[in-house]
Design a protein around this motif. Structure first.
Motif, PDB file in Angstrom:
ATOM      1  N   LEU A  61      59.340 116.890  51.417  1.00  0.00           N
ATOM      2  CA  LEU A  61      60.652 116.305  51.672  1.00  0.00           C
ATOM      3  C   LEU A  61      60.471 114.958  52.355  1.00  0.00           C
ATOM      4  O   LEU A  61      59.882 114.872  53.431  1.00  0.00           O
ATOM      5  CB  LEU A  61      61.491 117.230  52.552  1.00  0.00           C
ATOM      6  CG  LEU A  61      62.946 116.803  52.777  1.00  0.00           C
ATOM      7  CD1 LEU A  61      63.728 116.845  51.474  1.00  0.00           C
ATOM      8  CD2 LEU A  61      63.616 117.704  53.815  1.00  0.00           C
ATOM      9  N   VAL A  62      61.003 113.897  51.739  1.00  0.00           N
ATOM     10  CA  VAL A  62      60.737 112.556  52.269  1.00  0.00           C
ATOM     11  C   VAL A  62      61.980 111.842  52.809  1.00  0.00           C
ATOM     12  O   VAL A  62      61.848 110.892  53.596  1.00  0.00           O
ATOM     13  CB  VAL A  62      60.045 111.660  51.208  1.00  0.00           C
ATOM     14  CG1 VAL A  62      58.700 112.245  50.818  1.00  0.00           C
ATOM     15  CG2 VAL A  62      60.922 111.472  49.987  1.00  0.00           C
ATOM     16  N   ALA A  63      63.190 112.260  52.416  1.00  0.00           N
ATOM     17  CA  ALA A  63      64.385 111.557  52.876  1.00  0.00           C
ATOM     18  C   ALA A  63      65.617 112.395  52.583  1.00  0.00           C
ATOM     19  O   ALA A  63      65.609 113.243  51.677  1.00  0.00           O
ATOM     20  CB  ALA A  63      64.495 110.191  52.187  1.00  0.00           C
ATOM     21  N   GLY A  64      66.697 112.147  53.359  1.00  0.00           N
ATOM     22  CA  GLY A  64      67.920 112.915  53.157  1.00  0.00           C
ATOM     23  C   GLY A  64      69.174 112.077  53.370  1.00  0.00           C
ATOM     24  O   GLY A  64      69.180 111.130  54.151  1.00  0.00           O
ATOM     25  N   VAL A  65      70.231 112.444  52.649  1.00  0.00           N
ATOM     26  CA  VAL A  65      71.539 111.811  52.798  1.00  0.00           C
ATOM     27  C   VAL A  65      72.537 112.876  53.234  1.00  0.00           C
ATOM     28  O   VAL A  65      72.695 113.906  52.554  1.00  0.00           O
ATOM     29  CB  VAL A  65      72.010 111.158  51.486  1.00  0.00           C
ATOM     30  CG1 VAL A  65      73.419 110.567  51.664  1.00  0.00           C
ATOM     31  CG2 VAL A  65      71.033 110.073  51.043  1.00  0.00           C
ATOM     32  N   ALA A  66      73.202 112.635  54.354  1.00  0.00           N
ATOM     33  CA  ALA A  66      74.157 113.595  54.906  1.00  0.00           C
ATOM     34  C   ALA A  66      75.556 112.985  54.892  1.00  0.00           C
ATOM     35  O   ALA A  66      75.832 112.055  55.652  1.00  0.00           O
ATOM     36  CB  ALA A  66      73.766 113.991  56.321  1.00  0.00           C
ATOM     37  N   TYR A  67      76.417 113.509  54.026  1.00  0.00           N
ATOM     38  CA  TYR A  67      77.813 113.101  53.985  1.00  0.00           C
ATOM     39  C   TYR A  67      78.623 113.939  54.969  1.00  0.00           C
ATOM     40  O   TYR A  67      78.554 115.174  54.935  1.00  0.00           O
ATOM     41  CB  TYR A  67      78.378 113.314  52.584  1.00  0.00           C
ATOM     42  CG  TYR A  67      78.224 112.161  51.619  1.00  0.00           C
ATOM     43  CD1 TYR A  67      79.324 111.428  51.192  1.00  0.00           C
ATOM     44  CD2 TYR A  67      76.977 111.819  51.109  1.00  0.00           C
ATOM     45  CE1 TYR A  67      79.203 110.386  50.284  1.00  0.00           C
ATOM     46  CE2 TYR A  67      76.833 110.782  50.195  1.00  0.00           C
ATOM     47  CZ  TYR A  67      77.954 110.060  49.785  1.00  0.00           C
ATOM     48  OH  TYR A  67      77.813 109.029  48.877  1.00  0.00           O
ATOM     49  N   TYR A  68      79.384 113.271  55.813  1.00  0.00           N
ATOM     50  CA  TYR A  68      80.267 113.883  56.815  1.00  0.00           C
ATOM     51  C   TYR A  68      79.750 115.233  57.332  1.00  0.00           C
ATOM     52  O   TYR A  68      80.403 116.256  57.206  1.00  0.00           O
ATOM     53  CB  TYR A  68      81.713 114.004  56.308  1.00  0.00           C
ATOM     54  CG  TYR A  68      81.878 114.342  54.838  1.00  0.00           C
ATOM     55  CD1 TYR A  68      81.953 115.660  54.386  1.00  0.00           C
ATOM     56  CD2 TYR A  68      81.984 113.327  53.899  1.00  0.00           C
ATOM     57  CE1 TYR A  68      82.124 115.961  53.051  1.00  0.00           C
ATOM     58  CE2 TYR A  68      82.145 113.630  52.551  1.00  0.00           C
ATOM     59  CZ  TYR A  68      82.220 114.943  52.136  1.00  0.00           C
ATOM     60  OH  TYR A  68      82.387 115.245  50.788  1.00  0.00           O
ATOM     61  N   PRO A  69      78.551 115.213  57.947  1.00  0.00           N
ATOM     62  CA  PRO A  69      77.975 116.461  58.461  1.00  0.00           C
ATOM     63  C   PRO A  69      78.603 116.876  59.786  1.00  0.00           C
ATOM     64  O   PRO A  69      79.189 116.055  60.495  1.00  0.00           O
ATOM     65  CB  PRO A  69      76.507 116.098  58.676  1.00  0.00           C
ATOM     66  CG  PRO A  69      76.557 114.648  59.053  1.00  0.00           C
ATOM     67  CD  PRO A  69      77.665 114.055  58.205  1.00  0.00           C
ATOM     68  N   GLY A  70      78.466 118.136  60.104  1.00  0.00           N
ATOM     69  CA  GLY A  70      78.779 118.599  61.449  1.00  0.00           C
ATOM     70  C   GLY A  70      77.567 118.323  62.313  1.00  0.00           C
ATOM     71  O   GLY A  70      76.558 119.042  62.227  1.00  0.00           O
ATOM     72  N   CYS A  71      77.621 117.295  63.130  1.00  0.00           N
ATOM     73  CA  CYS A  71      76.463 116.896  63.937  1.00  0.00           C
ATOM     74  C   CYS A  71      76.377 117.739  65.205  1.00  0.00           C
ATOM     75  O   CYS A  71      77.394 118.057  65.824  1.00  0.00           O
ATOM     76  CB  CYS A  71      76.558 115.423  64.303  1.00  0.00           C
ATOM     77  SG  CYS A  71      76.385 114.301  62.888  1.00  0.00           S
ATOM     78  N   TYR A 116      88.634 109.994  55.990  1.00  0.00           N
ATOM     79  CA  TYR A 116      88.783 111.381  56.409  1.00  0.00           C
ATOM     80  C   TYR A 116      87.642 112.218  55.830  1.00  0.00           C
ATOM     81  O   TYR A 116      86.734 111.694  55.165  1.00  0.00           O
ATOM     82  CB  TYR A 116      90.124 111.939  55.916  1.00  0.00           C
ATOM     83  CG  TYR A 116      91.338 111.377  56.599  1.00  0.00           C
ATOM     84  CD1 TYR A 116      91.953 112.055  57.651  1.00  0.00           C
ATOM     85  CD2 TYR A 116      91.882 110.156  56.200  1.00  0.00           C
ATOM     86  CE1 TYR A 116      93.077 111.530  58.281  1.00  0.00           C
ATOM     87  CE2 TYR A 116      93.006 109.625  56.826  1.00  0.00           C
ATOM     88  CZ  TYR A 116      93.596 110.326  57.866  1.00  0.00           C
ATOM     89  OH  TYR A 116      94.705 109.809  58.478  1.00  0.00           O
ATOM     90  N   HIS A 117      87.679 113.511  56.066  1.00  0.00           N
ATOM     91  CA  HIS A 117      86.695 114.431  55.493  1.00  0.00           C
ATOM     92  C   HIS A 117      86.814 114.417  53.958  1.00  0.00           C
ATOM     93  O   HIS A 117      87.890 114.195  53.415  1.00  0.00           O
ATOM     94  CB  HIS A 117      86.955 115.842  56.021  1.00  0.00           C
ATOM     95  CG  HIS A 117      85.775 116.752  55.944  1.00  0.00           C
ATOM     96  ND1 HIS A 117      84.699 116.659  56.799  1.00  0.00           N
ATOM     97  CD2 HIS A 117      85.488 117.785  55.104  1.00  0.00           C
ATOM     98  CE1 HIS A 117      83.813 117.597  56.497  1.00  0.00           C
ATOM     99  NE2 HIS A 117      84.259 118.283  55.475  1.00  0.00           N
ATOM    100  N   SER A 118      85.694 114.658  53.286  1.00  0.00           N
ATOM    101  CA  SER A 118      85.649 114.707  51.817  1.00  0.00           C
ATOM    102  C   SER A 118      86.114 113.401  51.193  1.00  0.00           C
ATOM    103  O   SER A 118      86.758 113.396  50.145  1.00  0.00           O
ATOM    104  CB  SER A 118      86.480 115.882  51.277  1.00  0.00           C
ATOM    105  OG  SER A 118      85.932 117.116  51.678  1.00  0.00           O
ATOM    106  N   ARG A 121      92.586 117.694  57.125  1.00  0.00           N
ATOM    107  CA  ARG A 121      93.047 116.811  56.060  1.00  0.00           C
ATOM    108  C   ARG A 121      91.862 116.284  55.263  1.00  0.00           C
ATOM    109  O   ARG A 121      90.876 115.802  55.838  1.00  0.00           O
ATOM    110  CB  ARG A 121      93.851 115.642  56.642  1.00  0.00           C
ATOM    111  CG  ARG A 121      94.524 114.787  55.571  1.00  0.00           C
ATOM    112  CD  ARG A 121      95.348 113.674  56.180  1.00  0.00           C
ATOM    113  NE  ARG A 121      95.938 112.841  55.142  1.00  0.00           N
ATOM    114  CZ  ARG A 121      96.535 111.685  55.357  1.00  0.00           C
ATOM    115  NH1 ARG A 121      96.642 111.231  56.601  1.00  0.00           N
ATOM    116  NH2 ARG A 121      97.040 110.982  54.350  1.00  0.00           N
ATOM    117  N   LEU A 122      91.983 116.356  53.936  1.00  0.00           N
ATOM    118  CA  LEU A 122      90.965 115.839  53.024  1.00  0.00           C
ATOM    119  C   LEU A 122      91.588 114.719  52.205  1.00  0.00           C
ATOM    120  O   LEU A 122      92.631 114.916  51.570  1.00  0.00           O
ATOM    121  CB  LEU A 122      90.440 116.938  52.094  1.00  0.00           C
ATOM    122  CG  LEU A 122      90.001 118.267  52.734  1.00  0.00           C
ATOM    123  CD1 LEU A 122      89.433 119.187  51.671  1.00  0.00           C
ATOM    124  CD2 LEU A 122      88.999 118.035  53.850  1.00  0.00           C
TER     125      LEU A 122
END
Length: 261
Positions: free
Chosen positions: A156-166, A216-218, A237-238
């Motif tokens: 695993l070399v890289a990742g993209v996180a869209y609107y994650p729960g940090c 917003y989310h999504s 809200r999405l």
């Protein structure tokens, strides 16, 4: 033994790719215990490859149209895509209102298994695997990037996180490059918590964080504005964002090209 088998042609993305069902073990890694046998779908561009690969981690809603849309997009960019189903093998279809039924920490075992499975495929470039996830899947990306799981040793070399729960308390040991994309108007997964997380990272240079002021989310999902239930009876809200969505998509494409090509 890791095994994969073609059951049926499930999806047809024009002339670009077909997705076939596969299975592989979920394996214990770090604090993540092995789950049940995983099911998933592989789609890839035409030809024999080998291709760089991307693991697509679904949202709290499970595998669905959003997963299919992103798989098609990533294949069109030239990647082999593996979309594991972390929910149905565990006896649930979604966890949007019950997030503790399947947690991102549990899903790391599925990602480890997916990496081991991809390493057996002759049509995958060895050591060139990325991960992308949205919402619950974005949180899974952040968890999978932690040094304690050593998933970089599995390719695993890289990742993209869209609107994650940090989670600023537990996820500060990111050790692979991550692109974090969040909306400041997100009332489900707070961008403020992501700012706090990024500010407390041991290797802050590894994370590129983009915060969209009006999103917003999504924000990448092309659907009508809507409100959906989350945990504890809360409503969220999405909204599709015509500015954030294409910008995030372009950044995602460039990010994966940088690390997987």
């Amino acid at each position: 033994m890791i095994r994969a088998f073609a059951i049926a042609v499930l999806l047809l993305f024009g002339s670009q790719a077909v997705a076939q069902s596969v299975s592989f073990p979920s394996v214990p890694v770090g604090t993540s215990q092995a789950g049940p046998e995983m099911s998933g779908w592989v789609s890839k561009p035409p030809g024999d490859g080998p291709f760089p690969a991307i693991i697509l981690a679904h949202s709290c809603a499970g595998v669905g149209r959003h997963t299919d849309a992103w798989a098609k997009l990533l294949v069109n960019w030239g990647y082999l895509v593996l979309a594991p189903d972390s929910f149905n093998p565990r006896g649930t279809k979604a966890v949007c209102t019950t997030p503790n039924v399947v947690t991102p920490n549990m899903r790391v075992a599925d990602i480890a298994g997916a990496l081991d499975y991809l390493a057996t495929r002759p049509d995958v470039v060895k050591g060139k695997v990325g991960i992308i996830g949205h919402s619950h899947g974005g949180s899974t990306v952040i968890r999978s990037a932690q040094s304690s799981f050593a998933l970089d040793k599995r390719g695993l070399v890289a990742g993209v996180a869209y609107y994650p729960g940090c989670n600023p308390q537990f996820d500060t040991a990111i050790d692979i490059p991550v692109l974090l994309l969040a909306g400041d108007k997100d009332d489900w997964t707070s961008s403020d918590r992501c700012r706090k997380l990024v500010g407390s990272l041991a290797r802050g240079d590894l994370v590129e964080a983009i915060y969209y002021p009006e999103a917003y989310h999504s924000f990448d999902v092309k659907a009508a504005d809507r409100t959906v239930p989350g945990a504890a009876g809360k409503q969220h809200r999405l909204v599709y964002d015509t500015v954030a969505a294409p910008d995030a998509e372009a950044r995602t494409r460039a990010f994966f090209a940088k690390y997987l090509r």
